[in-house]
Design a protein around this motif. Structure first.
Motif, PDB file in Angstrom:
ATOM      1  N   ASP A   1      -8.850  -2.822  -6.604  1.00 39.86           N
ATOM      2  CA  ASP A   1      -7.488  -2.342  -6.788  1.00 39.86           C
ATOM      3  C   ASP A   1      -6.550  -3.504  -7.125  1.00 39.86           C
ATOM      4  N   VAL A   2      -6.749  -4.642  -6.470  1.00 34.81           N
ATOM      5  CA  VAL A   2      -5.918  -5.821  -6.743  1.00 34.81           C
ATOM      6  C   VAL A   2      -6.101  -6.275  -8.192  1.00 34.81           C
ATOM      7  N   VAL A   3      -7.337  -6.333  -8.641  1.00 38.40           N
ATOM      8  CA  VAL A   3      -7.611  -6.751 -10.016  1.00 38.40           C
ATOM      9  C   VAL A   3      -6.988  -5.776 -11.006  1.00 38.40           C
ATOM     10  N   ALA A   4      -7.075  -4.485 -10.735  1.00 39.23           N
ATOM     11  CA  ALA A   4      -6.492  -3.487 -11.628  1.00 39.23           C
ATOM     12  C   ALA A   4      -4.977  -3.652 -11.722  1.00 39.23           C
ATOM     13  N   THR A   5      -4.336  -3.900 -10.591  1.00 38.69           N
ATOM     14  CA  THR A   5      -2.889  -4.116 -10.603  1.00 38.69           C
ATOM     15  C   THR A   5      -2.538  -5.384 -11.363  1.00 38.69           C
ATOM     16  N   ALA A   6      -3.305  -6.442 -11.128  1.00 37.30           N
ATOM     17  CA  ALA A   6      -3.056  -7.702 -11.842  1.00 37.30           C
ATOM     18  C   ALA A   6      -3.162  -7.502 -13.346  1.00 37.30           C
ATOM     19  N   GLU A   7      -4.135  -6.725 -13.779  1.00 33.62           N
ATOM     20  CA  GLU A   7      -4.299  -6.480 -15.212  1.00 33.62           C
ATOM     21  C   GLU A   7      -3.120  -5.708 -15.781  1.00 33.62           C
ATOM     22  N   ARG A   8      -2.583  -4.784 -15.004  1.00 36.72           N
ATOM     23  CA  ARG A   8      -1.398  -4.043 -15.461  1.00 36.72           C
ATOM     24  C   ARG A   8      -0.213  -4.981 -15.658  1.00 36.72           C
ATOM     25  N   ILE A   9      -0.090  -5.953 -14.778  1.00 32.33           N
ATOM     26  CA  ILE A   9       1.058  -6.861 -14.843  1.00 32.33           C
ATOM     27  C   ILE A   9       0.919  -7.841 -15.997  1.00 32.33           C
ATOM     28  N   VAL A  10      -0.254  -8.434 -16.143  1.00 34.62           N
ATOM     29  CA  VAL A  10      -0.400  -9.525 -17.116  1.00 34.62           C
ATOM     30  C   VAL A  10      -0.450  -9.036 -18.550  1.00 34.62           C
TER      31      VAL A  10
ATOM     32  N   GLU B   1     -13.662  -9.065   7.744  1.00 32.80           N
ATOM     33  CA  GLU B   1     -13.687  -9.072   6.286  1.00 32.80           C
ATOM     34  C   GLU B   1     -12.422  -8.471   5.689  1.00 32.80           C
ATOM     35  N   ARG B   2     -11.835  -7.491   6.355  1.00 33.92           N
ATOM     36  CA  ARG B   2     -10.591  -6.906   5.846  1.00 33.92           C
ATOM     37  C   ARG B   2      -9.462  -7.928   5.886  1.00 33.92           C
ATOM     38  N   VAL B   3      -9.370  -8.704   6.975  1.00 36.48           N
ATOM     39  CA  VAL B   3      -8.347  -9.742   7.069  1.00 36.48           C
ATOM     40  C   VAL B   3      -8.531 -10.766   5.949  1.00 36.48           C
ATOM     41  N   ILE B   4      -9.765 -11.154   5.687  1.00 42.21           N
ATOM     42  CA  ILE B   4     -10.028 -12.116   4.618  1.00 42.21           C
ATOM     43  C   ILE B   4      -9.606 -11.548   3.264  1.00 42.21           C
ATOM     44  N   ARG B   5      -9.914 -10.280   3.028  1.00 42.88           N
ATOM     45  CA  ARG B   5      -9.569  -9.676   1.730  1.00 42.88           C
ATOM     46  C   ARG B   5      -8.064  -9.630   1.519  1.00 42.88           C
ATOM     47  N   VAL B   6      -7.316  -9.246   2.544  1.00 41.07           N
ATOM     48  CA  VAL B   6      -5.860  -9.132   2.402  1.00 41.07           C
ATOM     49  C   VAL B   6      -5.203 -10.506   2.358  1.00 41.07           C
ATOM     50  N   ASN B   7      -5.560 -11.372   3.311  1.00 38.68           N
ATOM     51  CA  ASN B   7      -4.829 -12.629   3.498  1.00 38.68           C
ATOM     52  C   ASN B   7      -5.254 -13.742   2.556  1.00 38.68           C
TER      53      ASN B   7
ATOM     54  N   ARG C   1       0.808  -1.218   0.000  1.00 37.06           N
ATOM     55  CA  ARG C   1       0.000   0.000   0.000  1.00 37.06           C
ATOM     56  C   ARG C   1       0.843   1.271   0.000  1.00 37.06           C
ATOM     57  N   SER C   2       1.972   1.251   0.698  1.00 40.13           N
ATOM     58  CA  SER C   2       2.774   2.462   0.876  1.00 40.13           C
ATOM     59  C   SER C   2       3.748   2.676  -0.284  1.00 40.13           C
ATOM     60  N   LYS C   3       3.505   3.684  -1.099  1.00 41.59           N
ATOM     61  CA  LYS C   3       4.405   3.979  -2.215  1.00 41.59           C
ATOM     62  C   LYS C   3       5.777   4.397  -1.709  1.00 41.59           C
ATOM     63  N   ALA C   4       5.811   5.170  -0.629  1.00 38.74           N
ATOM     64  CA  ALA C   4       7.093   5.625  -0.102  1.00 38.74           C
ATOM     65  C   ALA C   4       7.967   4.450   0.310  1.00 38.74           C
TER      66      ALA C   4
ATOM     67  N   ALA D   1      -6.876 -11.555  -1.879  1.00 39.94           N
ATOM     68  CA  ALA D   1      -5.811 -11.010  -2.735  1.00 39.94           C
ATOM     69  C   ALA D   1      -4.943 -12.118  -3.335  1.00 39.94           C
ATOM     70  N   PRO D   2      -4.481 -13.113  -2.554  1.00 33.39           N
ATOM     71  CA  PRO D   2      -3.741 -14.222  -3.170  1.00 33.39           C
ATOM     72  C   PRO D   2      -4.550 -14.957  -4.234  1.00 33.39           C
ATOM     73  N   PHE D   3      -5.851 -15.140  -3.995  1.00 35.34           N
ATOM     74  CA  PHE D   3      -6.689 -15.801  -5.001  1.00 35.34           C
ATOM     75  C   PHE D   3      -6.755 -14.977  -6.279  1.00 35.34           C
ATOM     76  N   LEU D   4      -6.999 -13.677  -6.159  1.00 30.42           N
ATOM     77  CA  LEU D   4      -7.137 -12.832  -7.338  1.00 30.42           C
ATOM     78  C   LEU D   4      -5.840 -12.761  -8.138  1.00 30.42           C
ATOM     79  N   LEU D   5      -4.719 -12.641  -7.448  1.00 30.61           N
ATOM     80  CA  LEU D   5      -3.439 -12.574  -8.158  1.00 30.61           C
ATOM     81  C   LEU D   5      -3.102 -13.915  -8.798  1.00 30.61           C
ATOM     82  N   SER D   6      -3.373 -15.002  -8.088  1.00 30.71           N
ATOM     83  CA  SER D   6      -3.133 -16.333  -8.660  1.00 30.71           C
ATOM     84  C   SER D   6      -4.008 -16.550  -9.888  1.00 30.71           C
ATOM     85  N   ARG D   7      -5.255 -16.149  -9.795  1.00 31.38           N
ATOM     86  CA  ARG D   7      -6.185 -16.287 -10.919  1.00 31.38           C
ATOM     87  C   ARG D   7      -5.674 -15.547 -12.150  1.00 31.38           C
ATOM     88  N   ALA D   8      -5.033 -14.405 -11.901  1.00 34.28           N
ATOM     89  CA  ALA D   8      -4.547 -13.596 -13.018  1.00 34.28           C
ATOM     90  C   ALA D   8      -3.297 -14.186 -13.669  1.00 34.28           C
TER      91      ALA D   8
END
Length: 249
Positions: free
Chosen positions: A71-80, A110-116, A40-43, A119-126
């Motif tokens: 946001d995760v899906v958007a990043t995955a699309e940029r990478i793939v 729900e936040r813990v589920i989304r991060v932990n 999350r932190s660009k710096a 996000a791994p599912f969405l990136l793996s799917r991509a």
């Protein structure tokens, strides 16, 4: 460690702004990978990227809120959409919602589920289609000893880390016919900000003796071996624990 080489391959590392994620990104870059840094932190990502680039490596910074599936899906699309060979995904990022289960809010759960887990599912799917098309690749999902034994006052964290086991096993079964290896890693406590907490008394800070904690660099070395190991090696689970585990489950 054998002669490892990831030259010119793309490696994605989440949670790359600190701790194990940072150590893993640095190690993979040393092996020649071009590392996509997600957190999350660009710096903080800029700082890690500067370390990699100053050492002669290559890193790209992709600030991403891993608690936001859009946001995760958007990043995955940029990478793939890149033409580069994407062979490695390491899902390190994690968060927690410590406290008794009856005091954990639904929002925190729900936040813990989304991060932990999400996000791994969405990136793996991509990345899976790219890895299949390339004839192979490796996904490492970093779980925890909390993914093998539940702790009090860590219901959300434990649930997601157990969940990574099931996700890994399913993805491994799908990927194996195509040369895609998916591994779930269960590190013991590491010498990071997470390592100052006792899993036996979750929520009660306790400093560990240095010899009881795993240096993130050592775990990163093991991850580097996993993603560089010969294609015929079949492994879906690996436990990395300190030599001494005094007082730890």
């Amino acid at each position: 460690m054998p002669d490892l080489n990831l030259r010119d391959q793309i490696a994605i590392v989440t949670g790359a702004s600190s701790g194990l994620g940072e150590a893993t990104a640095l190690r993979l870059a040393e092996l020649g990978a071009r590392v996509a840094l997600l957190a999350r932190s660009k710096a903080d990502l800029d700082r890690v990227a500067a370390r990699i680039n100053d050492a002669g490596g290559a890193a790209s910074v992709l600030p991403t809120d891993l608690s936001d599936p859009t946001d995760v899906v958007a990043t995955a699309e940029r990478i793939v959409t890149r033409a580069d060979p994407l062979r490695v995904l390491v899902n390190v990022a994690a968060t927690d919602a410590p406290g008794p289960a009856d005091e954990v809010s639904l929002e925190a759960w729900e936040r813990v589920i989304r991060v932990n887990l999400t996000a791994p599912f969405l990136l793996s799917r991509a990345v899976l289609p790219l890895m299949r098309a390339a004839g192979g690749g490796t996904i490492v999902n970093v779980s925890s000893v909390a993914g093998r034994r539940g702790w009090a006052n860590a219901s959300a964290y434990c649930a997601t880390k157990f969940g990574l086991t099931g996700l890994t096993q399913a993805l491994a079964a799908e990927g194996a016919p195509h040369g895609v290896r998916v591994v779930c890693l269960y590190p013991g406590a590491m010498a990071t900000h997470w390592g100052a907490w006792s899993p036996a008394d979750r929520g009660e800070p306790r400093q560990m003796a240095p010899e009881d904690a795993l240096p993130p660099k050592d775990v990163a070395d093991y991850i580097a071996w996993l993603v560089s190991a010969p294609a015929h090696l079949t492994v879906t689970e690996a436990v990395v624990a300190p030599i001494r585990e005094r007082g730890w489950p």
